[in-house]
Design a protein around this motif. Sequence first.
Motif: not given
Ligand SMILES: [Zn+2]
Lengths: 526, 101
Positions: A27-32, A45-50
Amino acid sequence: MCSIDQDVDMPVPKSKITTRRDLLQGRCHKCKEAPPVVDMKRVQYCRPCFIESVLYRFKLAVMRGSKEPDGAKVCIAVSGGPSSSLLLEGMKRFHAIDPTNPRKRRKFSEMIVCYIDTAAVLGHSEKAVEIDQAAKEAGFEFFRVPLESVFLNPDGSDPGVLVPQGINAQEIIQLQMIQQSTSVTPAERLQQCVHALGKATAKEEMLELLTWKVIIRLAKREGCAVVARGDNSTRMAVNVIAQTSRGRGFGMPVEMSEHAGWYKGITIVRPLRDILAKEVAVFNRFEQIHAVLTPEFTTGMPAKASIDRLTEAFVVGLQNEFPMTVNTVVRTAAKVVTGYTDEDTTPCPLCDGPIQKSSSDWRARHTVSNLAAVKNPASTTGGVKQKEDGKSSPCSNDCACSENVTSVTVPPPSISTSCCSSTRASAKPMDISPHICYACQNLCRDVVDTAAAAAVTRRKTAAPLPTSQNPASATSIAASIAAPPPEQQQPAFVLPAYVAEAVVSRKGRDWMKKEIGEFLIEDGED
Amino acid sequence: MTLTITLEFSGGMELLFNNEKSKQVTLPETFTPGSATLKELLPWVRDNLLTERAELFMQGETVRPGILVLINDADWELEGELEYVIKDRDTIVFISTLHGG
Ligand SMILES: [Zn+2]
Ligand SMILES: [Zn+2]
Protein backbone atom coordinates in the motif's frame (compact mmCIF):
# COMPACT_ATOMS: atom_id res chain seq x y z
CA MET A 1 0.42 15.10 7.52
CA CYS A 2 1.64 17.02 4.51
CA SER A 3 -1.34 19.30 4.17
CA ILE A 4 -1.06 21.67 1.26
CA ASP A 5 -2.04 25.29 1.44
CA GLN A 6 -4.69 26.05 -1.02
CA ASP A 7 -2.79 28.64 -3.00
CA VAL A 8 -1.13 25.90 -4.98
CA ASP A 9 -3.47 24.63 -7.65
CA MET A 10 -3.80 20.98 -6.85
CA PRO A 11 -5.27 18.72 -9.45
CA VAL A 12 -5.23 15.81 -7.06
CA PRO A 13 -7.80 14.98 -4.41
CA LYS A 14 -6.72 15.51 -0.85
CA SER A 15 -5.57 12.29 0.68
CA LYS A 16 -7.79 10.79 3.30
CA ILE A 17 -6.46 11.21 6.78
CA THR A 18 -5.72 7.91 8.32
CA THR A 19 -4.78 7.19 11.87
CA ARG A 20 -3.03 3.94 11.16
CA ARG A 21 0.65 4.63 11.46
CA ASP A 22 1.85 1.22 10.43
CA LEU A 23 2.93 0.81 6.86
CA LEU A 24 1.08 -1.86 5.02
CA GLN A 25 2.83 -4.06 2.58
CA GLY A 26 1.68 -3.29 -0.94
CA ARG A 27 0.00 0.00 0.00
CA CYS A 28 1.00 3.60 -0.48
CA HIS A 29 2.83 4.81 2.62
CA LYS A 30 0.93 8.06 2.60
CA CYS A 31 -2.74 7.31 1.96
CA LYS A 32 -2.32 3.70 3.02
CA GLU A 33 -4.91 2.62 0.51
CA ALA A 34 -3.87 2.64 -3.10
CA PRO A 35 -1.14 0.35 -4.37
CA PRO A 36 2.17 2.20 -4.70
CA VAL A 37 3.69 2.99 -8.08
CA VAL A 38 6.82 4.86 -7.03
CA ASP A 39 9.52 3.43 -4.83
CA MET A 40 11.81 5.94 -3.17
CA LYS A 41 13.40 3.21 -1.03
CA ARG A 42 12.30 4.61 2.29
CA VAL A 43 8.85 5.49 1.12
CA GLN A 44 6.44 4.19 -1.50
CA TYR A 45 3.74 6.33 -3.03
CA CYS A 46 0.64 5.82 -5.09
CA ARG A 47 0.38 8.14 -8.06
CA PRO A 48 -1.73 10.97 -6.56
CA CYS A 49 0.23 10.95 -3.32
CA PHE A 50 3.50 11.09 -5.23
CA ILE A 51 2.42 14.11 -7.27
CA GLU A 52 1.16 15.82 -4.15
CA SER A 53 4.37 15.12 -2.28
CA VAL A 54 6.56 16.54 -5.05
CA LEU A 55 4.46 19.70 -5.32
CA TYR A 56 4.47 20.09 -1.57
CA ARG A 57 8.25 19.96 -1.38
CA PHE A 58 8.45 22.34 -4.34
CA LYS A 59 6.25 24.87 -2.64
CA LEU A 60 8.05 24.54 0.66
CA ALA A 61 11.41 25.22 -1.01
CA VAL A 62 10.02 28.32 -2.73
CA MET A 63 8.51 29.66 0.48
CA ARG A 64 11.60 28.98 2.55
CA GLY A 65 13.99 30.23 -0.10
CA SER A 66 12.43 33.60 -0.78
CA LYS A 67 12.03 35.54 2.40
CA GLU A 68 11.49 38.94 0.87
CA PRO A 69 8.10 40.61 1.04
CA ASP A 70 5.39 39.47 -1.34
CA GLY A 71 5.11 41.04 -4.74
CA ALA A 72 8.59 40.33 -6.08
CA LYS A 73 9.13 39.60 -9.75
CA VAL A 74 10.63 36.20 -10.53
CA CYS A 75 13.00 35.18 -13.29
CA ILE A 76 12.69 31.46 -14.01
CA ALA A 77 15.93 30.22 -15.55
CA VAL A 78 15.34 27.22 -17.82
CA SER A 79 17.64 25.08 -19.92
CA GLY A 80 15.12 22.79 -21.58
CA GLY A 81 16.07 19.78 -19.49
CA PRO A 82 13.57 17.73 -17.44
CA SER A 83 14.25 19.65 -14.23
CA SER A 84 13.65 23.04 -15.78
CA SER A 85 10.45 21.75 -17.36
CA LEU A 86 9.26 20.71 -13.92
CA LEU A 87 10.44 24.04 -12.55
CA LEU A 88 8.34 25.88 -15.11
CA GLU A 89 5.28 23.71 -14.45
CA GLY A 90 5.69 24.01 -10.69
CA MET A 91 6.02 27.78 -10.83
CA LYS A 92 2.97 27.96 -13.07
CA ARG A 93 0.94 26.04 -10.49
CA PHE A 94 2.44 28.05 -7.66
CA HIS A 95 1.48 31.28 -9.39
CA ALA A 96 -2.00 30.15 -10.40
CA ILE A 97 -4.96 31.83 -8.78
CA ASP A 98 -6.47 29.72 -6.06
CA PRO A 99 -9.93 28.72 -7.31
CA THR A 100 -11.24 28.31 -3.78
CA ASN A 101 -9.94 31.69 -2.68
CA PRO A 102 -9.55 33.92 -5.75
CA ARG A 103 -9.02 37.05 -3.69
CA LYS A 104 -5.97 35.70 -1.97
CA ARG A 105 -2.85 37.62 -2.96
CA ARG A 106 -0.17 35.89 -4.88
CA LYS A 107 3.30 35.53 -3.41
CA PHE A 108 4.97 36.92 -6.53
CA SER A 109 3.82 39.75 -8.73
CA GLU A 110 5.03 38.46 -12.04
CA MET A 111 7.13 35.72 -13.60
CA ILE A 112 9.33 35.71 -16.63
CA VAL A 113 11.14 32.80 -18.24
CA CYS A 114 14.68 33.10 -19.42
CA TYR A 115 16.51 30.70 -21.66
CA ILE A 116 20.18 31.22 -22.41
CA ASP A 117 20.78 30.01 -25.93
CA THR A 118 24.08 28.18 -26.28
CA ALA A 119 23.51 27.39 -29.95
CA ALA A 120 26.67 29.29 -30.91
CA VAL A 121 28.74 26.61 -29.22
CA LEU A 122 26.45 23.62 -28.91
CA GLY A 123 24.08 23.92 -31.87
CA HIS A 124 20.33 23.14 -31.73
CA SER A 125 18.90 26.64 -31.80
CA GLU A 126 15.41 25.44 -32.66
CA LYS A 127 14.99 24.14 -29.11
CA ALA A 128 14.32 27.70 -28.01
CA VAL A 129 11.07 27.65 -29.98
CA GLU A 130 9.74 24.73 -27.96
CA ILE A 131 10.66 26.36 -24.67
CA ASP A 132 9.08 29.57 -25.91
CA GLN A 133 5.91 27.59 -26.49
CA ALA A 134 5.97 26.10 -23.00
CA ALA A 135 6.51 29.54 -21.46
CA LYS A 136 3.63 30.99 -23.47
CA GLU A 137 1.35 28.17 -22.33
CA ALA A 138 2.28 29.01 -18.76
CA GLY A 139 1.39 32.63 -19.49
CA PHE A 140 4.86 33.97 -18.79
CA GLU A 141 6.93 36.38 -20.82
CA PHE A 142 9.79 34.58 -22.51
CA PHE A 143 13.32 35.85 -23.03
CA ARG A 144 15.74 33.98 -25.23
CA VAL A 145 19.17 35.46 -24.64
CA PRO A 146 22.08 34.27 -26.76
CA LEU A 147 24.99 33.37 -24.52
CA GLU A 148 27.35 35.39 -26.69
CA SER A 149 25.65 38.55 -25.49
CA VAL A 150 27.96 38.24 -22.49
CA PHE A 151 30.62 39.69 -24.80
CA LEU A 152 28.60 42.88 -25.16
CA ASN A 153 27.73 45.50 -22.58
CA PRO A 154 24.34 45.11 -20.90
CA ASP A 155 23.08 47.96 -23.08
CA GLY A 156 24.12 46.09 -26.21
CA SER A 157 27.12 48.26 -27.08
CA ASP A 158 30.36 46.56 -27.99
CA PRO A 159 33.17 46.92 -25.43
CA GLY A 160 35.61 44.93 -27.54
CA VAL A 161 37.22 41.83 -26.20
CA LEU A 162 40.06 40.81 -23.92
CA VAL A 163 42.87 39.08 -25.75
CA PRO A 164 45.97 37.67 -24.15
CA GLN A 165 49.22 39.55 -24.35
CA GLY A 166 50.99 36.90 -22.45
CA ILE A 167 49.97 34.00 -20.34
CA ASN A 168 52.27 31.84 -18.41
CA ALA A 169 51.81 29.26 -15.80
CA GLN A 170 55.36 28.67 -14.74
CA GLU A 171 55.01 29.95 -11.21
CA ILE A 172 51.69 31.53 -10.64
CA ILE A 173 49.50 31.86 -13.63
CA GLN A 174 49.71 35.22 -15.28
CA LEU A 175 47.01 36.38 -17.58
CA GLN A 176 48.11 39.55 -19.29
CA MET A 177 45.00 40.59 -21.11
CA ILE A 178 44.43 43.62 -23.24
CA GLN A 179 41.11 45.09 -24.18
CA GLN A 180 40.80 45.86 -27.84
CA SER A 181 38.13 46.47 -30.37
CA THR A 182 37.50 43.69 -32.81
CA SER A 183 35.50 42.91 -35.89
CA VAL A 184 34.92 39.36 -34.65
CA THR A 185 31.26 38.71 -33.89
CA PRO A 186 30.20 37.99 -30.32
CA ALA A 187 29.31 34.43 -31.34
CA GLU A 188 32.82 33.89 -32.67
CA ARG A 189 34.30 35.38 -29.51
CA LEU A 190 32.30 32.89 -27.47
CA GLN A 191 33.54 30.04 -29.64
CA GLN A 192 37.13 31.21 -29.24
CA CYS A 193 36.73 31.55 -25.52
CA VAL A 194 35.31 28.05 -25.07
CA HIS A 195 37.29 26.17 -27.69
CA ALA A 196 40.64 27.51 -26.51
CA LEU A 197 39.95 25.43 -23.42
CA GLY A 198 40.99 21.83 -23.85
CA LYS A 199 39.30 19.78 -21.20
CA ALA A 200 35.58 19.10 -21.30
CA THR A 201 35.48 20.01 -17.62
CA ALA A 202 36.89 23.46 -18.34
CA LYS A 203 34.55 24.04 -21.28
CA GLU A 204 31.54 23.08 -19.16
CA GLU A 205 32.69 25.31 -16.35
CA MET A 206 33.23 28.31 -18.62
CA LEU A 207 29.80 27.83 -20.24
CA GLU A 208 28.21 27.52 -16.83
CA LEU A 209 29.71 30.68 -15.41
CA LEU A 210 29.00 32.75 -18.51
CA THR A 211 25.42 31.46 -18.58
CA TRP A 212 24.95 32.42 -14.97
CA LYS A 213 26.36 35.88 -15.68
CA VAL A 214 23.81 36.40 -18.45
CA ILE A 215 20.94 35.18 -16.24
CA ILE A 216 21.85 37.59 -13.45
CA ARG A 217 22.18 40.42 -15.95
CA LEU A 218 18.76 39.74 -17.40
CA ALA A 219 17.19 39.43 -13.96
CA LYS A 220 18.63 42.81 -12.99
CA ARG A 221 17.56 44.44 -16.23
CA GLU A 222 14.02 43.12 -15.86
CA GLY A 223 13.80 44.10 -12.21
CA CYS A 224 13.52 40.57 -10.84
CA ALA A 225 14.32 40.20 -7.15
CA VAL A 226 14.15 36.42 -7.34
CA VAL A 227 15.84 33.99 -9.72
CA ALA A 228 14.48 30.43 -9.70
CA ARG A 229 16.84 27.69 -10.78
CA GLY A 230 16.00 24.08 -11.63
CA ASP A 231 18.73 22.25 -9.70
CA ASN A 232 17.27 19.06 -8.28
CA SER A 233 18.76 17.47 -5.18
CA THR A 234 20.76 14.87 -7.10
CA ARG A 235 22.23 17.67 -9.20
CA MET A 236 23.03 19.68 -6.08
CA ALA A 237 24.87 16.76 -4.51
CA VAL A 238 26.88 16.35 -7.71
CA ASN A 239 27.64 20.07 -7.66
CA VAL A 240 28.91 19.98 -4.10
CA ILE A 241 31.50 17.40 -4.98
CA ALA A 242 32.35 18.64 -8.47
CA GLN A 243 32.61 22.28 -7.44
CA THR A 244 34.79 21.45 -4.49
CA SER A 245 37.13 19.40 -6.63
CA ARG A 246 37.39 22.28 -9.07
CA GLY A 247 38.41 24.61 -6.24
CA ARG A 248 35.09 26.35 -5.72
CA GLY A 249 34.65 25.27 -2.12
CA PHE A 250 34.77 28.79 -0.73
CA GLY A 251 31.69 29.75 -2.70
CA MET A 252 29.78 26.65 -1.65
CA PRO A 253 27.30 28.47 0.59
CA VAL A 254 26.32 30.58 -2.42
CA GLU A 255 25.50 27.38 -4.28
CA MET A 256 23.90 25.47 -1.48
CA SER A 257 22.36 27.43 1.32
CA GLU A 258 18.76 28.52 1.26
CA HIS A 259 19.60 32.13 1.97
CA ALA A 260 23.02 32.82 0.57
CA GLY A 261 22.42 36.55 0.15
CA TRP A 262 25.47 36.85 -2.05
CA TYR A 263 24.05 38.53 -5.12
CA LYS A 264 23.06 42.02 -4.17
CA GLY A 265 19.37 42.54 -4.61
CA ILE A 266 18.73 39.08 -6.01
CA THR A 267 17.59 35.99 -4.14
CA ILE A 268 18.25 32.60 -5.68
CA VAL A 269 15.62 29.93 -5.06
CA ARG A 270 15.93 26.28 -5.96
CA PRO A 271 12.44 24.82 -5.75
CA LEU A 272 13.65 21.32 -6.66
CA ARG A 273 16.27 21.20 -3.93
CA ASP A 274 14.44 18.39 -2.13
CA ILE A 275 13.38 16.49 -5.23
CA LEU A 276 15.57 13.71 -6.62
CA ALA A 277 16.40 13.37 -10.32
CA LYS A 278 14.40 10.16 -10.33
CA GLU A 279 11.37 11.93 -8.93
CA VAL A 280 11.68 14.61 -11.59
CA ALA A 281 11.60 11.92 -14.27
CA VAL A 282 8.58 10.14 -12.75
CA PHE A 283 6.68 13.37 -12.16
CA ASN A 284 7.21 14.54 -15.73
CA ARG A 285 6.07 11.18 -17.03
CA PHE A 286 2.92 11.11 -14.90
CA GLU A 287 2.02 14.73 -15.58
CA GLN A 288 3.04 14.54 -19.24
CA ILE A 289 5.50 17.35 -18.99
CA HIS A 290 7.55 17.43 -22.09
CA ALA A 291 11.24 18.21 -21.77
CA VAL A 292 13.32 19.60 -24.56
CA LEU A 293 16.59 17.77 -24.55
CA THR A 294 19.48 20.19 -24.59
CA PRO A 295 22.83 18.75 -25.51
CA GLU A 296 25.93 19.44 -23.50
CA PHE A 297 29.54 18.95 -24.31
CA THR A 298 29.52 15.59 -22.66
CA THR A 299 26.12 14.34 -23.80
CA GLY A 300 26.53 10.75 -24.83
CA MET A 301 30.10 10.63 -23.69
CA PRO A 302 31.43 8.06 -21.25
CA ALA A 303 31.37 8.86 -17.58
CA LYS A 304 34.98 9.93 -17.49
CA ALA A 305 34.46 12.75 -19.99
CA SER A 306 34.45 15.45 -17.32
CA ILE A 307 34.61 15.95 -13.58
CA ASP A 308 30.90 16.62 -13.66
CA ARG A 309 30.02 13.40 -15.42
CA LEU A 310 32.39 11.37 -13.31
CA THR A 311 30.94 12.84 -10.13
CA GLU A 312 27.43 12.21 -11.36
CA ALA A 313 28.17 8.55 -12.03
CA PHE A 314 29.70 8.33 -8.56
CA VAL A 315 26.77 9.97 -6.77
CA VAL A 316 24.09 8.09 -8.70
CA GLY A 317 25.85 4.78 -8.16
CA LEU A 318 26.15 5.48 -4.46
CA GLN A 319 22.54 6.63 -4.24
CA ASN A 320 21.50 3.30 -5.73
CA GLU A 321 23.09 1.45 -2.83
CA PHE A 322 22.56 4.03 -0.10
CA PRO A 323 19.31 5.94 -0.65
CA MET A 324 20.24 8.70 1.79
CA THR A 325 23.41 9.69 -0.07
CA VAL A 326 22.05 12.71 -1.94
CA ASN A 327 20.06 13.92 1.01
CA THR A 328 23.04 13.72 3.33
CA VAL A 329 25.41 15.48 0.96
CA VAL A 330 22.98 18.31 0.25
CA ARG A 331 21.99 18.85 3.86
CA THR A 332 25.56 18.75 5.06
CA ALA A 333 26.77 21.16 2.40
CA ALA A 334 23.93 23.56 3.15
CA LYS A 335 25.38 23.97 6.63
CA VAL A 336 28.87 24.87 5.46
CA VAL A 337 30.00 28.31 6.55
CA THR A 338 33.07 29.81 4.90
CA GLY A 339 32.89 33.43 5.94
CA TYR A 340 32.07 34.49 2.39
CA THR A 341 29.59 37.02 3.73
CA ASP A 342 32.37 39.06 5.29
CA GLU A 343 32.03 42.65 4.28
CA ASP A 344 35.32 42.81 2.43
CA THR A 345 34.86 39.60 0.41
CA THR A 346 34.83 40.71 -3.18
CA PRO A 347 33.19 39.04 -6.14
CA CYS A 348 35.39 37.39 -8.76
CA PRO A 349 35.49 39.54 -11.90
CA LEU A 350 35.01 36.45 -14.06
CA CYS A 351 32.52 34.19 -12.26
CA ASP A 352 31.01 36.63 -9.75
CA GLY A 353 31.55 34.14 -6.95
CA PRO A 354 33.16 35.15 -3.66
CA ILE A 355 36.95 35.37 -3.59
CA GLN A 356 38.75 34.05 -0.61
CA LYS A 357 41.09 36.77 0.58
CA SER A 358 44.60 36.52 -0.87
CA SER A 359 43.83 33.28 -2.66
CA SER A 360 46.62 33.91 -5.13
CA ASP A 361 49.16 34.24 -2.32
CA TRP A 362 47.85 31.07 -0.86
CA ARG A 363 48.16 29.35 -4.13
CA ALA A 364 51.71 30.54 -4.66
CA ARG A 365 52.70 29.17 -1.29
CA HIS A 366 50.82 25.90 -1.28
CA THR A 367 50.48 24.48 -4.71
CA VAL A 368 52.90 23.15 -7.20
CA SER A 369 52.06 25.10 -10.27
CA ASN A 370 55.45 25.13 -11.90
CA LEU A 371 55.36 21.54 -12.98
CA ALA A 372 55.80 22.56 -16.59
CA ALA A 373 59.08 24.22 -15.71
CA VAL A 374 60.35 21.03 -14.20
CA LYS A 375 59.20 18.65 -16.88
CA ASN A 376 59.73 19.06 -20.52
CA PRO A 377 56.18 19.54 -21.79
CA ALA A 378 57.03 17.44 -24.83
CA SER A 379 57.86 14.47 -22.67
CA THR A 380 54.60 14.77 -20.78
CA THR A 381 52.44 14.97 -23.84
CA GLY A 382 53.56 11.86 -25.59
CA GLY A 383 57.25 11.44 -26.14
CA VAL A 384 58.00 13.85 -28.92
CA LYS A 385 61.55 13.40 -30.11
CA GLN A 386 63.33 16.66 -29.78
CA LYS A 387 67.01 17.37 -29.81
CA GLU A 388 68.21 18.58 -26.45
CA ASP A 389 70.56 21.16 -27.89
CA GLY A 390 67.65 22.70 -29.72
CA LYS A 391 66.07 23.60 -26.41
CA SER A 392 62.97 24.55 -28.35
CA SER A 393 63.33 28.26 -28.47
CA PRO A 394 60.56 29.70 -26.41
CA CYS A 395 57.77 30.85 -28.60
CA SER A 396 59.93 31.63 -31.55
CA ASN A 397 57.16 30.62 -33.81
CA ASP A 398 54.21 30.89 -31.52
CA CYS A 399 52.18 33.60 -30.03
CA ALA A 400 52.78 34.71 -26.50
CA CYS A 401 50.02 32.56 -25.16
CA SER A 402 51.90 29.39 -25.78
CA GLU A 403 54.03 27.61 -23.25
CA ASN A 404 57.66 28.06 -22.35
CA VAL A 405 57.59 31.76 -21.69
CA THR A 406 59.74 31.31 -18.66
CA SER A 407 58.37 33.72 -16.12
CA VAL A 408 58.95 36.78 -18.19
CA THR A 409 57.27 40.00 -17.65
CA VAL A 410 55.35 40.71 -20.74
CA PRO A 411 56.99 43.25 -23.02
CA PRO A 412 55.34 46.61 -23.31
CA PRO A 413 52.82 46.76 -26.07
CA SER A 414 55.02 49.06 -28.09
CA ILE A 415 57.36 46.20 -28.86
CA SER A 416 54.87 43.51 -29.52
CA THR A 417 52.58 43.66 -32.46
CA SER A 418 49.72 41.95 -30.70
CA CYS A 419 50.36 38.33 -31.42
CA CYS A 420 46.93 36.91 -30.99
CA SER A 421 44.94 39.31 -33.01
CA SER A 422 45.51 41.52 -35.93
CA THR A 423 43.61 44.39 -34.47
CA ARG A 424 45.44 47.23 -32.85
CA ALA A 425 45.89 47.35 -29.14
CA SER A 426 43.95 50.15 -27.57
CA ALA A 427 44.69 49.81 -23.89
CA LYS A 428 47.41 48.74 -21.54
CA PRO A 429 47.62 45.05 -20.82
CA MET A 430 46.81 44.04 -17.30
CA ASP A 431 47.37 40.84 -15.42
CA ILE A 432 43.92 39.76 -14.34
CA SER A 433 45.06 36.58 -12.61
CA PRO A 434 45.61 38.07 -9.14
CA HIS A 435 42.08 39.42 -9.21
CA ILE A 436 40.12 36.31 -10.17
CA CYS A 437 39.16 33.54 -7.81
CA TYR A 438 41.18 30.39 -7.26
CA ALA A 439 38.86 28.22 -9.35
CA CYS A 440 38.90 30.67 -12.24
CA GLN A 441 42.69 30.72 -12.10
CA ASN A 442 42.56 26.95 -12.44
CA LEU A 443 40.11 27.26 -15.28
CA CYS A 444 42.36 29.66 -17.16
CA ARG A 445 45.36 27.44 -16.60
CA ASP A 446 43.67 25.02 -18.93
CA VAL A 447 44.26 27.50 -21.78
CA VAL A 448 47.97 27.36 -21.12
CA ASP A 449 48.03 23.59 -20.92
CA THR A 450 45.99 23.28 -24.09
CA ALA A 451 48.18 25.75 -25.97
CA ALA A 452 51.26 23.87 -24.80
CA ALA A 453 49.88 20.56 -25.97
CA ALA A 454 48.86 22.07 -29.30
CA ALA A 455 52.27 23.65 -29.77
CA VAL A 456 53.92 20.31 -29.23
CA THR A 457 51.66 18.71 -31.79
CA ARG A 458 52.36 21.51 -34.22
CA ARG A 459 56.08 21.16 -33.71
CA LYS A 460 55.77 17.46 -34.32
CA THR A 461 54.21 18.06 -37.70
CA ALA A 462 55.78 21.34 -38.76
CA ALA A 463 59.31 21.88 -40.06
CA PRO A 464 62.00 22.19 -37.39
CA LEU A 465 62.03 25.57 -35.77
CA PRO A 466 64.98 27.90 -35.96
CA THR A 467 66.71 27.73 -32.64
CA SER A 468 67.40 30.78 -30.67
CA GLN A 469 70.86 31.47 -29.34
CA ASN A 470 69.72 32.78 -26.07
CA PRO A 471 66.25 31.48 -25.39
CA ALA A 472 65.83 32.87 -21.93
CA SER A 473 66.72 36.44 -22.65
CA ALA A 474 64.01 38.99 -22.71
CA THR A 475 65.05 40.32 -26.07
CA SER A 476 64.66 37.03 -27.84
CA ILE A 477 61.27 36.61 -26.28
CA ALA A 478 60.28 40.05 -27.36
CA ALA A 479 61.54 39.22 -30.82
CA SER A 480 59.70 35.94 -30.86
CA ILE A 481 56.51 37.61 -29.83
CA ALA A 482 56.95 40.18 -32.52
CA ALA A 483 57.49 37.45 -35.08
CA PRO A 484 54.61 36.86 -37.47
CA PRO A 485 52.11 34.33 -36.21
CA PRO A 486 52.29 30.85 -37.67
CA GLU A 487 49.87 30.10 -40.45
CA GLN A 488 47.91 27.57 -38.56
CA GLN A 489 46.98 29.04 -35.25
CA GLN A 490 45.23 27.77 -32.18
CA PRO A 491 41.94 29.51 -31.62
CA ALA A 492 43.20 32.31 -29.42
CA PHE A 493 41.70 32.55 -25.99
CA VAL A 494 39.53 35.56 -25.38
CA LEU A 495 37.52 36.73 -22.40
CA PRO A 496 34.53 39.06 -22.23
CA ALA A 497 35.42 42.68 -21.56
CA TYR A 498 33.31 42.78 -18.40
CA VAL A 499 36.15 41.01 -16.61
CA ALA A 500 38.52 43.92 -17.21
CA GLU A 501 35.92 46.42 -16.17
CA ALA A 502 35.36 44.57 -12.92
CA VAL A 503 39.10 44.45 -12.29
CA VAL A 504 39.52 48.15 -13.01
CA SER A 505 36.69 49.17 -10.76
CA ARG A 506 38.08 46.99 -8.03
CA LYS A 507 41.58 48.30 -8.47
CA GLY A 508 40.11 51.76 -8.13
CA ARG A 509 38.55 50.79 -4.86
CA ASP A 510 41.77 49.25 -3.58
CA TRP A 511 43.67 52.34 -4.61
CA MET A 512 41.29 54.56 -2.74
CA LYS A 513 41.52 52.33 0.30
CA LYS A 514 45.29 52.67 0.18
CA GLU A 515 45.13 56.41 -0.26
CA ILE A 516 42.82 56.97 2.63
CA GLY A 517 44.16 54.03 4.58
CA GLU A 518 46.32 56.05 6.92
CA PHE A 519 43.30 58.02 7.99
CA LEU A 520 41.29 54.96 8.84
CA ILE A 521 41.21 53.59 12.33
CA GLU A 522 41.74 49.86 12.26
CA ASP A 523 39.92 47.52 14.57
CA GLY A 524 42.01 46.86 17.61
CA GLU A 525 43.59 50.28 17.63
CA ASP A 526 42.67 52.56 20.41
CA MET B 1 1.65 -16.98 -29.35
CA THR B 2 4.04 -14.09 -29.16
CA LEU B 3 4.56 -11.10 -26.91
CA THR B 4 4.07 -7.63 -28.36
CA ILE B 5 5.24 -4.78 -26.15
CA THR B 6 5.80 -1.05 -26.41
CA LEU B 7 9.18 0.35 -25.50
CA GLU B 8 9.67 4.03 -24.82
CA PHE B 9 12.88 5.98 -24.41
CA SER B 10 13.25 9.47 -23.00
CA GLY B 11 15.43 11.85 -20.99
CA GLY B 12 18.23 11.33 -23.49
CA MET B 13 17.85 7.52 -23.72
CA GLU B 14 16.42 7.97 -27.20
CA LEU B 15 19.81 9.17 -28.39
CA LEU B 16 21.02 5.61 -27.94
CA PHE B 17 18.07 4.23 -29.90
CA ASN B 18 18.30 6.03 -33.19
CA ASN B 19 16.34 8.93 -31.72
CA GLU B 20 13.19 6.85 -31.56
CA LYS B 21 11.07 7.73 -28.57
CA SER B 22 8.57 4.92 -28.90
CA LYS B 23 8.70 1.55 -30.56
CA GLN B 24 6.31 -1.36 -30.69
CA VAL B 25 8.12 -4.66 -30.90
CA THR B 26 7.07 -8.24 -31.24
CA LEU B 27 9.48 -10.39 -29.31
CA PRO B 28 10.88 -13.51 -30.98
CA GLU B 29 9.69 -17.01 -30.14
CA THR B 30 12.50 -17.45 -27.64
CA PHE B 31 10.49 -15.25 -25.29
CA THR B 32 7.97 -17.62 -23.79
CA PRO B 33 4.81 -15.86 -22.66
CA GLY B 34 4.32 -16.41 -18.96
CA SER B 35 7.95 -16.96 -18.15
CA ALA B 36 10.09 -14.49 -20.10
CA THR B 37 11.44 -11.79 -17.80
CA LEU B 38 13.13 -8.42 -18.06
CA LYS B 39 16.40 -10.21 -17.41
CA GLU B 40 16.09 -11.66 -20.91
CA LEU B 41 14.59 -8.54 -22.41
CA LEU B 42 17.40 -6.13 -21.51
CA PRO B 43 20.18 -7.90 -23.46
CA TRP B 44 17.78 -8.43 -26.36
CA VAL B 45 17.00 -4.71 -26.47
CA ARG B 46 20.71 -3.94 -26.29
CA ASP B 47 21.60 -6.34 -29.10
CA ASN B 48 18.69 -5.61 -31.40
CA LEU B 49 17.54 -2.05 -30.86
CA LEU B 50 20.41 -0.09 -29.38
CA THR B 51 22.33 1.78 -32.04
CA GLU B 52 25.23 3.03 -29.98
CA ARG B 53 27.16 2.94 -26.75
CA ALA B 54 25.89 -0.17 -25.00
CA GLU B 55 27.80 0.83 -21.87
CA LEU B 56 25.48 3.81 -21.43
CA PHE B 57 22.48 1.47 -21.31
CA MET B 58 23.54 -1.53 -19.31
CA GLN B 59 25.93 -2.26 -16.52
CA GLY B 60 26.36 -5.93 -15.77
CA GLU B 61 23.03 -7.64 -16.35
CA THR B 62 20.89 -4.66 -15.35
CA VAL B 63 20.46 -1.07 -16.49
CA ARG B 64 23.07 1.52 -15.64
CA PRO B 65 22.45 3.43 -12.38
CA GLY B 66 20.50 6.58 -13.15
CA ILE B 67 18.22 4.91 -15.69
CA LEU B 68 14.66 4.72 -14.47
CA VAL B 69 12.50 1.84 -15.66
CA LEU B 70 8.71 2.04 -15.53
CA ILE B 71 6.50 -0.93 -16.32
CA ASN B 72 2.99 0.22 -17.23
CA ASP B 73 3.76 3.46 -15.40
CA ALA B 74 4.86 1.77 -12.21
CA ASP B 75 8.39 1.82 -10.84
CA TRP B 76 10.04 -1.46 -11.80
CA GLU B 77 11.54 -1.61 -8.32
CA LEU B 78 8.01 -2.43 -7.13
CA GLU B 79 7.55 -5.00 -9.87
CA GLY B 80 10.47 -7.27 -9.11
CA GLU B 81 12.98 -5.52 -11.40
CA LEU B 82 14.76 -8.16 -13.51
CA GLU B 83 12.40 -10.88 -12.30
CA TYR B 84 9.32 -9.17 -13.73
CA VAL B 85 7.46 -11.49 -16.08
CA ILE B 86 6.62 -9.74 -19.33
CA LYS B 87 2.97 -9.66 -20.31
CA ASP B 88 1.54 -9.03 -23.75
CA ARG B 89 0.80 -5.31 -24.38
CA ASP B 90 3.13 -4.13 -21.61
CA THR B 91 4.60 -0.67 -21.93
CA ILE B 92 8.15 -0.47 -20.67
CA VAL B 93 9.75 2.96 -20.37
CA PHE B 94 13.43 3.74 -20.00
CA ILE B 95 14.19 7.24 -18.79
CA SER B 96 17.67 8.57 -18.25
CA THR B 97 17.81 10.75 -15.17
CA LEU B 98 21.44 11.61 -15.82
CA HIS B 99 22.40 15.16 -16.60
CA GLY B 100 24.57 14.41 -19.55
CA GLY B 101 21.87 12.26 -21.15
ZN1 LIG C 1 -1.33 7.26 -1.71
ZN1 LIG D 1 35.94 33.15 -10.37
